[in-house]
Design a protein around this motif. Sequence first.
Motif, PDB file in Angstrom:
ATOM      1  N   UNK A  53      -8.690  -5.622  -5.548  1.00 27.42           N
ATOM      2  CA  UNK A  53      -9.288  -6.398  -4.465  1.00 27.42           C
ATOM      3  C   UNK A  53      -8.853  -5.936  -3.080  1.00 27.42           C
ATOM      4  N   UNK A  54      -7.535  -5.747  -2.802  1.00 27.16           N
ATOM      5  CA  UNK A  54      -7.174  -5.299  -1.447  1.00 27.16           C
ATOM      6  C   UNK A  54      -7.705  -3.912  -1.113  1.00 27.16           C
ATOM      7  N   UNK A  55      -7.806  -3.029  -2.099  1.00 23.31           N
ATOM      8  CA  UNK A  55      -8.342  -1.692  -1.841  1.00 23.31           C
ATOM      9  C   UNK A  55      -9.812  -1.764  -1.437  1.00 23.31           C
ATOM     10  N   UNK A  65       7.757   7.514  -3.067  1.00 16.16           N
ATOM     11  CA  UNK A  65       6.498   7.101  -2.447  1.00 16.16           C
ATOM     12  C   UNK A  65       6.757   6.730  -0.992  1.00 16.16           C
ATOM     13  N   UNK A  66       5.680   6.601  -0.246  1.00 19.94           N
ATOM     14  CA  UNK A  66       5.750   6.109   1.131  1.00 19.94           C
ATOM     15  C   UNK A  66       4.966   4.800   1.179  1.00 19.94           C
ATOM     16  N   UNK A  67       5.544   3.759   1.760  1.00 20.15           N
ATOM     17  CA  UNK A  67       4.881   2.461   1.859  1.00 20.15           C
ATOM     18  C   UNK A  67       4.295   2.321   3.259  1.00 20.15           C
ATOM     19  N   UNK A  68       2.972   2.103   3.325  1.00 19.71           N
ATOM     20  CA  UNK A  68       2.297   2.030   4.625  1.00 19.71           C
ATOM     21  C   UNK A  68       2.138   0.607   5.147  1.00 19.71           C
ATOM     22  N   UNK A  69       1.962  -0.368   4.248  1.00 20.98           N
ATOM     23  CA  UNK A  69       1.724  -1.737   4.712  1.00 20.98           C
ATOM     24  C   UNK A  69       1.840  -2.718   3.553  1.00 20.98           C
ATOM     25  N   UNK A  70       1.952  -4.002   3.893  1.00 23.61           N
ATOM     26  CA  UNK A  70       1.918  -5.094   2.923  1.00 23.61           C
ATOM     27  C   UNK A  70       0.674  -5.937   3.179  1.00 23.61           C
ATOM     28  N   UNK A  71       0.116  -6.511   2.128  1.00 25.35           N
ATOM     29  CA  UNK A  71      -1.142  -7.231   2.275  1.00 25.35           C
ATOM     30  C   UNK A  71      -0.975  -8.686   2.690  1.00 25.35           C
ATOM     31  N   UNK A  85       0.867  -1.181   0.000  1.00 25.11           N
ATOM     32  CA  UNK A  85       0.000   0.000   0.000  1.00 25.11           C
ATOM     33  C   UNK A  85       0.905   1.232   0.000  1.00 25.11           C
ATOM     34  N   UNK A  86       0.899   1.974  -1.109  1.00 22.57           N
ATOM     35  CA  UNK A  86       1.772   3.145  -1.227  1.00 22.57           C
ATOM     36  C   UNK A  86       0.943   4.422  -1.347  1.00 22.57           C
ATOM     37  N   UNK A  87       1.543   5.526  -0.911  1.00 21.05           N
ATOM     38  CA  UNK A  87       0.937   6.852  -1.014  1.00 21.05           C
ATOM     39  C   UNK A  87       2.042   7.824  -1.422  1.00 21.05           C
ATOM     40  N   UNK A  88       1.684   8.988  -1.963  1.00 21.94           N
ATOM     41  CA  UNK A  88       2.708   9.990  -2.290  1.00 21.94           C
ATOM     42  C   UNK A  88       3.456  10.423  -1.022  1.00 21.94           C
ATOM     43  N   UNK A  89       4.718  10.802  -1.145  1.00 27.48           N
ATOM     44  CA  UNK A  89       5.504  11.166   0.047  1.00 27.48           C
ATOM     45  C   UNK A  89       4.969  12.379   0.785  1.00 27.48           C
ATOM     46  N   UNK A  90       4.207  13.233   0.103  1.00 35.86           N
ATOM     47  CA  UNK A  90       3.657  14.432   0.755  1.00 35.86           C
ATOM     48  C   UNK A  90       2.307  14.183   1.413  1.00 35.86           C
ATOM     49  N   UNK A  91       1.823  12.933   1.365  1.00 36.94           N
ATOM     50  CA  UNK A  91       0.526  12.626   1.964  1.00 36.94           C
ATOM     51  C   UNK A  91       0.549  12.927   3.465  1.00 36.94           C
ATOM     52  N   UNK A  92      -0.578  13.393   4.028  1.00 38.10           N
ATOM     53  CA  UNK A  92      -0.607  13.794   5.436  1.00 38.10           C
ATOM     54  C   UNK A  92      -0.712  12.648   6.435  1.00 38.10           C
ATOM     55  N   UNK A  93      -0.596  11.398   5.974  1.00 34.87           N
ATOM     56  CA  UNK A  93      -0.721  10.253   6.889  1.00 34.87           C
ATOM     57  C   UNK A  93       0.539   9.404   6.802  1.00 34.87           C
ATOM     58  N   UNK A  94       0.989   8.938   7.957  1.00 33.62           N
ATOM     59  CA  UNK A  94       2.226   8.181   8.057  1.00 33.62           C
ATOM     60  C   UNK A  94       1.986   6.684   8.256  1.00 33.62           C
ATOM     61  N   UNK A 129      -2.398   3.397  -3.641  1.00 32.97           N
ATOM     62  CA  UNK A 129      -2.338   2.351  -4.662  1.00 32.97           C
ATOM     63  C   UNK A 129      -1.722   1.107  -4.041  1.00 32.97           C
ATOM     64  N   UNK A 130      -2.316  -0.060  -4.316  1.00 37.49           N
ATOM     65  CA  UNK A 130      -1.738  -1.335  -3.901  1.00 37.49           C
ATOM     66  C   UNK A 130      -0.947  -1.890  -5.083  1.00 37.49           C
ATOM     67  N   UNK A 131       0.374  -1.937  -4.956  1.00 35.88           N
ATOM     68  CA  UNK A 131       1.241  -2.310  -6.067  1.00 35.88           C
ATOM     69  C   UNK A 131       2.199  -3.409  -5.625  1.00 35.88           C
ATOM     70  N   UNK A 132       2.851  -4.066  -6.574  1.00 32.55           N
ATOM     71  CA  UNK A 132       3.810  -5.124  -6.257  1.00 32.55           C
ATOM     72  C   UNK A 132       4.947  -4.624  -5.383  1.00 32.55           C
ATOM     73  N   UNK A 133       5.446  -5.491  -4.526  1.00 30.06           N
ATOM     74  CA  UNK A 133       6.461  -5.094  -3.549  1.00 30.06           C
ATOM     75  C   UNK A 133       7.741  -4.586  -4.194  1.00 30.06           C
TER      76      UNK A 133
END
Length: 328
Positions: free
Chosen positions: A170-172, A222-228, A132-141, A206-210
């Motif tokens: 599917x994971x989203x 990007x910032x990676x928040x979690x793995x599924x 699960x990735x988000x832009x680096x400027x996203x307001x959530x860590x 976006x949920x993308x390949x590791x």
Amino acid sequence: MGARQVATLSRMHRSLVLVLALAAPALHAQTWPVKPIHIVVPSPPGGPPDLIIRMLAPKMSFAQPLVIENRAGAGGIVGTAYVAKTPADGYTWLFTTASHVNTPPFNDNVPFDPVRDFTHVTLAAQNYGQALIVPPAAPYQSVQELIAFARAHPGKLNYGSAGVGTASHIPAELMKSMAGVDIVGVQYKGVAEVMTDVLTGRIDLFFVGTQIAAQQAHAGKVRVLALTGAKRWKGLPEVPTMQEAGFRDFDIVNWFGLWLPAGASPDLMARIHAATVKALADPEVRRQFDAQGLEAVGMPPAEFAKFVAKESALINGLAKRISSGTAK
């Protein structure tokens, strides 16, 4: 010639025919292959299943060449349907991803059944899930902060998807349903297009390949928040799983399997499985798998058949719950 002799010869003839009929499958298995074997990958060149089978094919010892064919279209439906209709003689294989069971429940009029219309040879490999990735400027860590933001701003966030029923869709949708949040899905034709919009900030998550996630994260893009998946990956050791982030039983990984059309003989299935397992154990294949964030499996055919049936049932149920917004 007397009647008794005629009857005896008739019985001998029938017995010979029966012996030959019973011996035919074994004879075919011994002489196979006598012509090139075609491995159908129902997705474009350069994608994960294409790369994996091209790693394995040179390590398989057969008397004939293995020809890899990319028959892309309709999220894998075109190539998969083609294989389902070919003879089960061992000369046409299917190598694809979990989309084999994931795609049908999200599409109408799919011309094959992923369980009944195939001979299940082996689960070759699997990854550690999507990132699960988000832009680096996203307001959530963290995932928790992302969900809190989504709850506070219904409908403001969007997620990118490479298509309905894919590993990014599917994971989203499962996360949305489990958390009870309103995040808008935006469909794209492929992963590359979504990544472009994530990097520019037009897509919020976006949920993308590791492997792609790791490359972009290490570059600070990007910032990676979690793995599924259920386990952390050494390529991103600091990144928690969705389960660790509070989503109980969240375990979605992408896997890669090998099939023949339904009705293939056990002898053929055993020979192809053995060749695949041997290729998976090759040191160079292991090194490449490790670099790509993949685990070699080589599951036996009977176990793989049960696995596919179970996954198909699970994804059918999940698709119904996602469509009704009740996935838990």
